[in-house]
Design a protein around this motif. Structure first.
Motif, PDB file in Angstrom:
ATOM      1  N   GLY A  66      -9.548  -0.894   0.379  1.00 38.81           N
ATOM      2  CA  GLY A  66      -8.179  -1.293   0.075  1.00 38.81           C
ATOM      3  C   GLY A  66      -7.410  -0.197  -0.638  1.00 38.81           C
ATOM      4  O   GLY A  66      -6.225   0.013  -0.371  1.00 38.81           O
ATOM      5  N   HIS A  67      -8.103   0.521  -1.540  1.00 39.85           N
ATOM      6  CA  HIS A  67      -7.468   1.615  -2.272  1.00 39.85           C
ATOM      7  C   HIS A  67      -7.046   2.722  -1.317  1.00 39.85           C
ATOM      8  O   HIS A  67      -5.906   3.221  -1.384  1.00 39.85           O
ATOM      9  N   TRP A  68      -7.948   3.115  -0.412  1.00 41.71           N
ATOM     10  CA  TRP A  68      -7.643   4.182   0.530  1.00 41.71           C
ATOM     11  C   TRP A  68      -6.602   3.730   1.559  1.00 41.71           C
ATOM     12  O   TRP A  68      -5.787   4.524   2.016  1.00 41.71           O
ATOM     13  N   ALA A  69      -6.653   2.455   1.918  1.00 43.38           N
ATOM     14  CA  ALA A  69      -5.646   1.927   2.848  1.00 43.38           C
ATOM     15  C   ALA A  69      -4.255   2.016   2.236  1.00 43.38           C
ATOM     16  O   ALA A  69      -3.286   2.401   2.916  1.00 43.38           O
ATOM     17  N   PHE A  70      -4.160   1.670   0.930  1.00 45.43           N
ATOM     18  CA  PHE A  70      -2.884   1.778   0.244  1.00 45.43           C
ATOM     19  C   PHE A  70      -2.424   3.239   0.185  1.00 45.43           C
ATOM     20  O   PHE A  70      -1.236   3.533   0.387  1.00 45.43           O
ATOM     21  N   THR A  71      -3.368   4.154  -0.079  1.00 49.80           N
ATOM     22  CA  THR A  71      -3.043   5.586  -0.138  1.00 49.80           C
ATOM     23  C   THR A  71      -2.491   6.084   1.185  1.00 49.80           C
ATOM     24  O   THR A  71      -1.457   6.761   1.234  1.00 49.80           O
ATOM     25  N   THR A  73       3.335  -4.989   2.842  1.00 49.80           N
ATOM     26  CA  THR A  73       4.609  -4.550   2.266  1.00 49.80           C
ATOM     27  C   THR A  73       4.996  -3.152   2.733  1.00 49.80           C
ATOM     28  O   THR A  73       6.175  -2.868   2.975  1.00 49.80           O
ATOM     29  N   LEU A  74       3.995  -2.285   2.860  1.00 48.57           N
ATOM     30  CA  LEU A  74       4.261  -0.908   3.270  1.00 48.57           C
ATOM     31  C   LEU A  74       4.803  -0.839   4.696  1.00 48.57           C
ATOM     32  O   LEU A  74       5.575   0.075   5.021  1.00 48.57           O
ATOM     33  N   LEU A  75       4.420  -1.778   5.531  1.00 46.38           N
ATOM     34  CA  LEU A  75       4.981  -1.836   6.884  1.00 46.38           C
ATOM     35  C   LEU A  75       6.448  -2.269   6.847  1.00 46.38           C
ATOM     36  O   LEU A  75       7.277  -1.755   7.603  1.00 46.38           O
ATOM     37  N   ILE A  76       6.748  -3.201   5.960  1.00 47.39           N
ATOM     38  CA  ILE A  76       8.123  -3.707   5.862  1.00 47.39           C
ATOM     39  C   ILE A  76       9.071  -2.628   5.353  1.00 47.39           C
ATOM     40  O   ILE A  76      10.177  -2.452   5.878  1.00 47.39           O
ATOM     41  N   THR A  77       8.645  -1.890   4.333  1.00 43.26           N
ATOM     42  CA  THR A  77       9.534  -0.890   3.726  1.00 43.26           C
ATOM     43  C   THR A  77       9.924   0.196   4.723  1.00 43.26           C
ATOM     44  O   THR A  77      11.108   0.495   4.900  1.00 43.26           O
ATOM     45  N   ILE A  78       8.942   0.785   5.393  1.00 46.15           N
ATOM     46  CA  ILE A  78       9.252   1.914   6.276  1.00 46.15           C
ATOM     47  C   ILE A  78       9.975   1.464   7.532  1.00 46.15           C
ATOM     48  O   ILE A  78      10.873   2.151   8.037  1.00 46.15           O
ATOM     49  N   ASN A  79       9.614   0.303   8.067  1.00 46.50           N
ATOM     50  CA  ASN A  79      10.276  -0.151   9.293  1.00 46.50           C
ATOM     51  C   ASN A  79      11.684  -0.686   9.024  1.00 46.50           C
ATOM     52  O   ASN A  79      12.534  -0.664   9.926  1.00 46.50           O
ATOM     53  N   SER A  80      11.943  -1.143   7.816  1.00 54.49           N
ATOM     54  CA  SER A  80      13.313  -1.519   7.451  1.00 54.49           C
ATOM     55  C   SER A  80      14.203  -0.278   7.443  1.00 54.49           C
ATOM     56  O   SER A  80      15.329  -0.301   7.962  1.00 54.49           O
ATOM     57  N   PHE A  81      13.679   0.786   6.868  1.00 54.47           N
ATOM     58  CA  PHE A  81      14.417   2.046   6.895  1.00 54.47           C
ATOM     59  C   PHE A  81      14.576   2.527   8.334  1.00 54.47           C
ATOM     60  O   PHE A  81      15.636   3.057   8.718  1.00 54.47           O
TER      61      PHE A  81
END
Length: 298
Positions: A6-11, A69-77
């Motif tokens: 999970g840590h590396w996935a977040f990274t 969340t990381l998918l939402i942030t970048i794809n919103s941009f």
């Protein structure tokens, strides 16, 4: 082990956001060029429309899953910037390209996306819905990575890399690598699998750029002609010729500066003959034995 993954996935997710941010911004030089020329020329709108469509689906997919969340942030941009690109393209595109782009938007973004959201909401529930939407995202992500192939085809056809910017290829490759590891560590193969193709296409684009950029340099060298700094034309005839006025001489010099070197001698001969003809009708003009014109060509 799960915490480690999970840590590396977040990274990798954060790295993916950073790199994808530059991927979305990498077409800016292209659109600046379009702005300067006030025309889209041979640029295609397909990559931007498909990218917009894909970003919308990934947002939909991310809302159906947890910890995305990381998918939402970048794809919103991505949705925001791709919408600007498409609007900019429509503003400067010729009529035919504009009509094709509008049709593509209506068919994909409005019709296709709306229809798929409606169907998945009505026919599927829970985990099944997530899987179906995930597979749809996978397919359209593949389309995003395949869409540059039309540009690569154009590169082969025109033997020019003008319409395939190098930095887009670099960031596309880096983005594919980071999101592949992000999906792999989360065991989400809907994210990981398309980025394998993205990596391959990105590498191919860079190889094509290197090959055809070198060919462009060779072609330019082969067609480079030495500049003519000075050229003198002397019109001479034993017959009596009318004297040219200062204004006429200036006009001839201006005319000569607009004509290629290979045609100047013909023009000189033409002027010589016409001046001789004019002499018959203008007996009052002073006589001239020779006319010398110096043309400086840049």
């Amino acid at each position: 082990m799960a915490d480690f993954s999970g840590h590396w996935a977040f990274t990798f997710g954060v790295l993916g956001n950073i790199v994808s941010f530059f991927v979305f911004l990498s077409p800016l030089p292209t659109f600046y060029k379009i702005y300067k020329k006030k025309s889209t020329e041979d640029y295609q709108s397909i990559p931007y429309v498909v990218a917009l469509f894909s970003a919308m689906f990934w947002i939909y997919y991310a809302f159906l899953k947890s910890n995305t969340t990381l998918l939402i942030t970048i794809n919103s941009f991505g949705c925001f910037i791709e919408t600007i690109y498409v609007g900019f393209y429509l503003f400067y595109a010729p009529k035919k390209a504009r009509v094709q782009t509008v049709k593509l938007l209506l068919l994909s973004v409005f019709g296709g996306f709306g229809a798929i959201v409606l169907v998945t909401q009505l026919l599927f529930k829970g985990v099944v819905r997530v899987q179906v939407v995930g597979w749809i995202c996978l397919v359209f992500s593949l389309c995003v990575f395949v869409s540059p192939l039309c540009i690569m085809r154009q590169v082969i056809k025109t033997k020019s890399v003008e319409y395939m910017p190098f930095f887009i290829s670099v960031f596309l490759t880096l983005s594919a690598v980071t999101w592949f590891f992000y999906g792999l560590l989360l065991k989400d193969f809907n994210i990981a699998i398309p980025n394998v193709l993205g990596f391959i296409v990105g590498i191919l684009q860079m190889v094509f750029y290197v090959i055809y950029y070198k060919k462009e340099e060779v072609i330019v060298k082969e067609h480079k002609f030495p500049e003519i700094q000075n050229h003198v034309i002397i019109l001479h005839n034993d017959k009596n010729l009318p004297e040219l006025t200062e204004e006429q001489t200036i006009d001839i010099v201006k005319l000569g500066s607009l004509i290629s070197c290979t045609e100047i001698f013909n023009v000189a001969s033409y002027l010589h003959e016409n001046v001789a003809e004019a002499a018959k009708d203008h007996k009052k003009l002073p006589k001239l034995q020779a006319v010398e014109i110096n043309l400086r060509l840049s």
